[in-house]
Structures are given as structure tokens and as C-alpha cells.
Motif scaffolding. Structure first.
Motif, PDB file in Angstrom:
ATOM      1  N   HIS A  41       0.848  -1.199   0.000  1.00  0.00           N
ATOM      2  CA  HIS A  41       0.000   0.000   0.000  1.00  0.00           C
ATOM      3  C   HIS A  41       0.878   1.242   0.000  1.00  0.00           C
ATOM      4  CE1 HIS A  41      -2.336   3.213   1.924  1.00  0.00           C
ATOM      5  NE2 HIS A  41      -3.424   2.616   1.449  1.00  0.00           N
ATOM      6  N   GLN A  42       1.832   1.293   0.883  1.00  0.00           N
ATOM      7  CA  GLN A  42       2.687   2.482   1.010  1.00  0.00           C
ATOM      8  C   GLN A  42       3.625   2.637  -0.187  1.00  0.00           C
ATOM      9  OE1 GLN A  42       0.660   3.993   2.976  1.00  0.00           O
ATOM     10  NE2 GLN A  42       2.397   5.057   3.854  1.00  0.00           N
ATOM     11  N   ASP A  43       4.020   1.536  -0.790  1.00  0.00           N
ATOM     12  CA  ASP A  43       4.858   1.611  -1.977  1.00  0.00           C
ATOM     13  C   ASP A  43       4.115   2.322  -3.111  1.00  0.00           C
ATOM     14  OD1 ASP A  43       7.223   0.995  -3.544  1.00  0.00           O
ATOM     15  OD2 ASP A  43       6.054  -0.588  -4.505  1.00  0.00           O
ATOM     16  N   ILE A  44       2.847   1.965  -3.328  1.00  0.00           N
ATOM     17  CA  ILE A  44       2.041   2.611  -4.370  1.00  0.00           C
ATOM     18  C   ILE A  44       1.770   4.069  -4.007  1.00  0.00           C
ATOM     19  CG2 ILE A  44      -0.247   2.640  -5.466  1.00  0.00           C
ATOM     20  CD1 ILE A  44       1.471   0.479  -6.625  1.00  0.00           C
ATOM     21  N   VAL A  45       1.434   4.336  -2.749  1.00  0.00           N
ATOM     22  CA  VAL A  45       1.200   5.721  -2.320  1.00  0.00           C
ATOM     23  C   VAL A  45       2.447   6.570  -2.573  1.00  0.00           C
ATOM     24  CG1 VAL A  45       0.784   7.235  -0.326  1.00  0.00           C
ATOM     25  CG2 VAL A  45      -0.611   5.173  -0.649  1.00  0.00           C
ATOM     26  N   SER A  46       3.618   6.029  -2.237  1.00  0.00           N
ATOM     27  CA  SER A  46       4.874   6.757  -2.446  1.00  0.00           C
ATOM     28  C   SER A  46       5.117   7.067  -3.919  1.00  0.00           C
ATOM     29  CB  SER A  46       6.059   5.965  -1.890  1.00  0.00           C
ATOM     30  OG  SER A  46       5.936   5.811  -0.507  1.00  0.00           O
ATOM     31  N   LEU A  47       4.877   6.079  -4.777  1.00  0.00           N
ATOM     32  CA  LEU A  47       5.035   6.287  -6.214  1.00  0.00           C
ATOM     33  C   LEU A  47       4.083   7.370  -6.713  1.00  0.00           C
ATOM     34  CD1 LEU A  47       6.045   5.425  -9.091  1.00  0.00           C
ATOM     35  CD2 LEU A  47       4.157   3.793  -9.073  1.00  0.00           C
ATOM     36  N   LEU A  48       2.815   7.268  -6.322  1.00  0.00           N
ATOM     37  CA  LEU A  48       1.805   8.229  -6.759  1.00  0.00           C
ATOM     38  C   LEU A  48       2.122   9.643  -6.297  1.00  0.00           C
ATOM     39  CD1 LEU A  48      -1.357   6.052  -6.068  1.00  0.00           C
ATOM     40  CD2 LEU A  48      -0.608   6.829  -8.324  1.00  0.00           C
ATOM     41  N   ILE A  49       2.408   9.814  -5.010  1.00  0.00           N
ATOM     42  CA  ILE A  49       2.643  11.171  -4.502  1.00  0.00           C
ATOM     43  C   ILE A  49       3.900  11.769  -5.098  1.00  0.00           C
ATOM     44  CG2 ILE A  49       3.853  10.551  -2.367  1.00  0.00           C
ATOM     45  CD1 ILE A  49       1.377  13.480  -2.870  1.00  0.00           C
ATOM     46  N   THR A  50       4.926  10.961  -5.332  1.00  0.00           N
ATOM     47  CA  THR A  50       6.155  11.483  -5.926  1.00  0.00           C
ATOM     48  C   THR A  50       5.878  12.043  -7.316  1.00  0.00           C
ATOM     49  OG1 THR A  50       7.522   9.957  -4.660  1.00  0.00           O
ATOM     50  CG2 THR A  50       8.509  10.897  -6.658  1.00  0.00           C
ATOM     51  N   ARG A  51       5.168  11.281  -8.131  1.00  0.00           N
ATOM     52  CA  ARG A  51       4.887  11.727  -9.507  1.00  0.00           C
ATOM     53  C   ARG A  51       3.896  12.882  -9.537  1.00  0.00           C
ATOM     54  NH1 ARG A  51       5.404   6.258 -12.794  1.00  0.00           N
ATOM     55  NH2 ARG A  51       7.610   5.941 -12.396  1.00  0.00           N
ATOM     56  N   ILE A  52       2.847  12.790  -8.725  1.00  0.00           N
ATOM     57  CA  ILE A  52       1.839  13.853  -8.704  1.00  0.00           C
ATOM     58  C   ILE A  52       2.436  15.145  -8.149  1.00  0.00           C
ATOM     59  CG2 ILE A  52      -0.349  14.598  -7.679  1.00  0.00           C
ATOM     60  CD1 ILE A  52      -1.188  11.576  -7.777  1.00  0.00           C
ATOM     61  N   LYS A 142      -2.645  -3.147  -9.408  1.00  0.00           N
ATOM     62  CA  LYS A 142      -2.350  -1.804  -9.950  1.00  0.00           C
ATOM     63  C   LYS A 142      -3.471  -1.298 -10.857  1.00  0.00           C
ATOM     64  CE  LYS A 142       2.574  -2.162  -9.297  1.00  0.00           C
ATOM     65  NZ  LYS A 142       3.899  -2.098  -9.890  1.00  0.00           N
ATOM     66  N   GLN A 143      -4.669  -1.828 -10.652  1.00  0.00           N
ATOM     67  CA  GLN A 143      -5.856  -1.350 -11.355  1.00  0.00           C
ATOM     68  C   GLN A 143      -6.193   0.050 -10.843  1.00  0.00           C
ATOM     69  OE1 GLN A 143      -7.700  -3.007 -13.696  1.00  0.00           O
ATOM     70  NE2 GLN A 143      -9.287  -1.466 -13.894  1.00  0.00           N
ATOM     71  N   VAL A 144      -6.391   1.004 -11.756  1.00  0.00           N
ATOM     72  CA  VAL A 144      -6.738   2.379 -11.416  1.00  0.00           C
ATOM     73  C   VAL A 144      -8.137   2.661 -11.960  1.00  0.00           C
ATOM     74  CG1 VAL A 144      -6.140   4.820 -11.707  1.00  0.00           C
ATOM     75  CG2 VAL A 144      -4.317   3.099 -11.572  1.00  0.00           C
ATOM     76  N   THR A 145      -9.017   3.130 -11.087  1.00  0.00           N
ATOM     77  CA  THR A 145     -10.362   3.538 -11.486  1.00  0.00           C
ATOM     78  C   THR A 145     -10.532   4.997 -11.111  1.00  0.00           C
ATOM     79  OG1 THR A 145     -11.203   1.303 -11.062  1.00  0.00           O
ATOM     80  CG2 THR A 145     -12.835   3.067 -11.260  1.00  0.00           C
ATOM     81  N   ARG A 146     -10.966   5.805 -12.076  1.00  0.00           N
ATOM     82  CA  ARG A 146     -11.219   7.217 -11.807  1.00  0.00           C
ATOM     83  C   ARG A 146     -12.708   7.490 -11.963  1.00  0.00           C
ATOM     84  NH1 ARG A 146      -9.191  11.043 -16.070  1.00  0.00           N
ATOM     85  NH2 ARG A 146     -11.360  11.384 -16.621  1.00  0.00           N
ATOM     86  N   PHE A 147     -13.269   8.134 -10.946  1.00  0.00           N
ATOM     87  CA  PHE A 147     -14.657   8.567 -10.971  1.00  0.00           C
ATOM     88  C   PHE A 147     -14.663  10.082 -11.155  1.00  0.00           C
ATOM     89  CE2 PHE A 147     -14.509   4.738  -8.434  1.00  0.00           C
ATOM     90  CZ  PHE A 147     -15.592   4.006  -8.889  1.00  0.00           C
ATOM     91  N   ASP A 148     -15.510  10.566 -12.055  1.00  0.00           N
ATOM     92  CA  ASP A 148     -15.702  11.997 -12.269  1.00  0.00           C
ATOM     93  C   ASP A 148     -17.134  12.350 -11.908  1.00  0.00           C
ATOM     94  OD1 ASP A 148     -13.148  11.994 -13.324  1.00  0.00           O
ATOM     95  OD2 ASP A 148     -13.761  12.502 -15.365  1.00  0.00           O
ATOM     96  N   VAL A 149     -17.325  13.578 -11.445  1.00  0.00           N
ATOM     97  CA  VAL A 149     -18.670  14.062 -11.139  1.00  0.00           C
ATOM     98  C   VAL A 149     -19.354  14.476 -12.434  1.00  0.00           C
ATOM     99  CG1 VAL A 149     -20.007  15.849  -9.957  1.00  0.00           C
ATOM    100  CG2 VAL A 149     -18.016  14.866  -8.840  1.00  0.00           C
ATOM    101  N   GLN A 150     -20.553  13.936 -12.633  1.00  0.00           N
ATOM    102  CA  GLN A 150     -21.372  14.321 -13.778  1.00  0.00           C
ATOM    103  C   GLN A 150     -22.809  14.460 -13.279  1.00  0.00           C
ATOM    104  OE1 GLN A 150     -22.240  11.542 -17.154  1.00  0.00           O
ATOM    105  NE2 GLN A 150     -21.073  13.070 -18.296  1.00  0.00           N
ATOM    106  N   ASP A 151     -23.347  15.650 -13.382  1.00  0.00           N
ATOM    107  CA  ASP A 151     -24.706  15.942 -12.899  1.00  0.00           C
ATOM    108  C   ASP A 151     -24.867  15.563 -11.425  1.00  0.00           C
ATOM    109  OD1 ASP A 151     -25.476  16.877 -15.448  1.00  0.00           O
ATOM    110  OD2 ASP A 151     -25.930  14.819 -16.090  1.00  0.00           O
ATOM    111  N   GLY A 152     -23.836  15.839 -10.613  1.00  0.00           N
ATOM    112  CA  GLY A 152     -23.895  15.611  -9.178  1.00  0.00           C
ATOM    113  C   GLY A 152     -23.656  14.179  -8.731  1.00  0.00           C
ATOM    114  N   ALA A 153     -23.345  13.280  -9.672  1.00  0.00           N
ATOM    115  CA  ALA A 153     -23.110  11.878  -9.315  1.00  0.00           C
ATOM    116  C   ALA A 153     -21.834  11.389 -10.002  1.00  0.00           C
ATOM    117  CB  ALA A 153     -24.288  11.011  -9.738  1.00  0.00           C
ATOM    118  N   TYR A 154     -21.205  10.387  -9.401  1.00  0.00           N
ATOM    119  CA  TYR A 154     -19.996   9.826  -9.985  1.00  0.00           C
ATOM    120  C   TYR A 154     -20.317   8.886 -11.139  1.00  0.00           C
ATOM    121  CZ  TYR A 154     -16.521  11.377  -6.548  1.00  0.00           C
ATOM    122  OH  TYR A 154     -15.656  12.118  -5.791  1.00  0.00           O
TER     123      TYR A 154
END
Length: 175
Positions: A41-52, A142-154
Motif C-alpha cells: 500500500h505504502q509503496d504505491i502511495v509513495s510512487l503516486l505522490i512522488t509523480r503527482i 495496480k488497477q486504477v479507477t477514476r470517478f468523475d462528477v457528472q450531474d452531481g453523481a460519480y
């Protein structure tokens, strides 16, 4: 009365009394304690925060912060500690010394053993609060799912193995 401590009336009151750094969240006025995250968990968090963080700093987009930082959602009796948050420059007023007061622009949760908390309970709060991009990352696949708000719902806006793609940040990279 001087010298007498206030008796907490809500789980949020109890939460605010906990020592700094306590791995605890309040979801709809219920306290949830968490063990320290595991290595993967922390390995992925570290990778993500470093790049972001590198990207957002280089392009002066705002602030990307790694947990624990308290994020308070008005009207929900909830204080969450997402793995990663991003607040854009235009909304930086929600960032205070003791936490974030309102919906960050982006929230990233890396799944832990309690998947329901991230995929159902917290997702519902982020959706209602208007978090524009909500990412769920499975540290095992390493599956990534992104939810976006559309008309007040994901809606599921993006789902892929091993690739992080943010429309808000204009950033794509492989995990």
C-alpha cells in the motif's frame, strides 16, 4: 466552568481530541480506527505522490499532500484521511493549518483490507461533497479507477491496469 473539560457529544468531537497522527477517520459520526498501512500500500502511495507532487510543483497547479491530513466535509459529520489529496490554486482557501475544510479537487485512495470503506462509504462522501476526480487504486493489481462528477453523481470515467490518468492535472503515467 474553568478547568473542567468539555464532554464530547459526537464522534467528530472525540476525533478532534485524539493525538496528532492517529490513524482514525470519522464517517457519518462513527469512528473507524485503522492499522498502519502495509508495505505494498505504502509503496504505491509513495510512487503516486512522488509523480503527482513533482508534476503539480513544476506546473504550479496547487498542492498535492499525502496522508495523514484531516479532510472535513461540512454537513456529513465526517473527517477523512485520504491517501493523497490535491487542492488547486483557485481553491487553496480550504487548506488550513489543522486540515482541509471542504472537498479537495482530487482524492486518491489506495485500497486496504477494508475495501468497503474506500469503495462505498468514503466514495459516497466524496461524491456528495463534489470531489471532481476520485481515484481508487488496487495495490495488488495496480488497477486504477477514476470517478468523475457528472450531474452531481460519480461516473466511471477511466479504468485501466497500471496507468494513472488525471484530466484535472493533465497528467498520465504508468505504475
Amino acid at each position: 466552568m474553568d478547568g473542567i473539560a468539555q464532554v464530547p457529544k459526537t464522534a467528530l468531537d472525540v476525533f478532534r481530541m485524539l493525538p496528532e497522527g492517529t490513524l482514525c477517520e470519522v464517517i457519518n459520526n462513527t469512528l473507524y480506527m485503522s492499522p498502519a498501512p502495509n508495505f505494498y500500500h505504502q509503496d504505491i502511495v509513495s510512487l503516486l505522490i512522488t509523480r503527482i507532487r513533482t508534476w503539480t510543483d513544476e506546473h504550479a497547479l496547487g498542492k498535492a499532500i499525502v496522508s495523514p491530513v484531516d479532510v472535513y466535509f461540512e454537513g456529513t459529520m465526517s473527517a477523512l484521511q485520504p491517501d493523497i489529496i490535491f487542492v488547486g490554486n483557485k481553491r487553496m482557501e480550504i487548506a488550513k493549518k489543522d486540515g482541509i475544510y471542504g472537498a479537495p479537487d482530487i482524492v486518491v485512495e489506495v485500497l486496504s483490507d477494508d475495501k468497503k470503506r474506500d469503495t462505498v462509504m468514503k466514495k459516497q462522501i466524496y461524491e456528495q461533497a463534489g470531489v471532481q476526480e476520485y481515484f481508487i487504486v488496487d495495490p495488488n493489481t495496480k488497477q486504477v479507477t477514476r470517478f468523475d462528477v457528472q450531474d452531481g453523481a460519480y461516473i466511471v470515467a477511466y479504468e485501466d491496469a497500471k496507468e494513472f490518468r488525471s484530466q484535472i492535472l493533465g497528467l498520465t503515467f504508468s505504475l
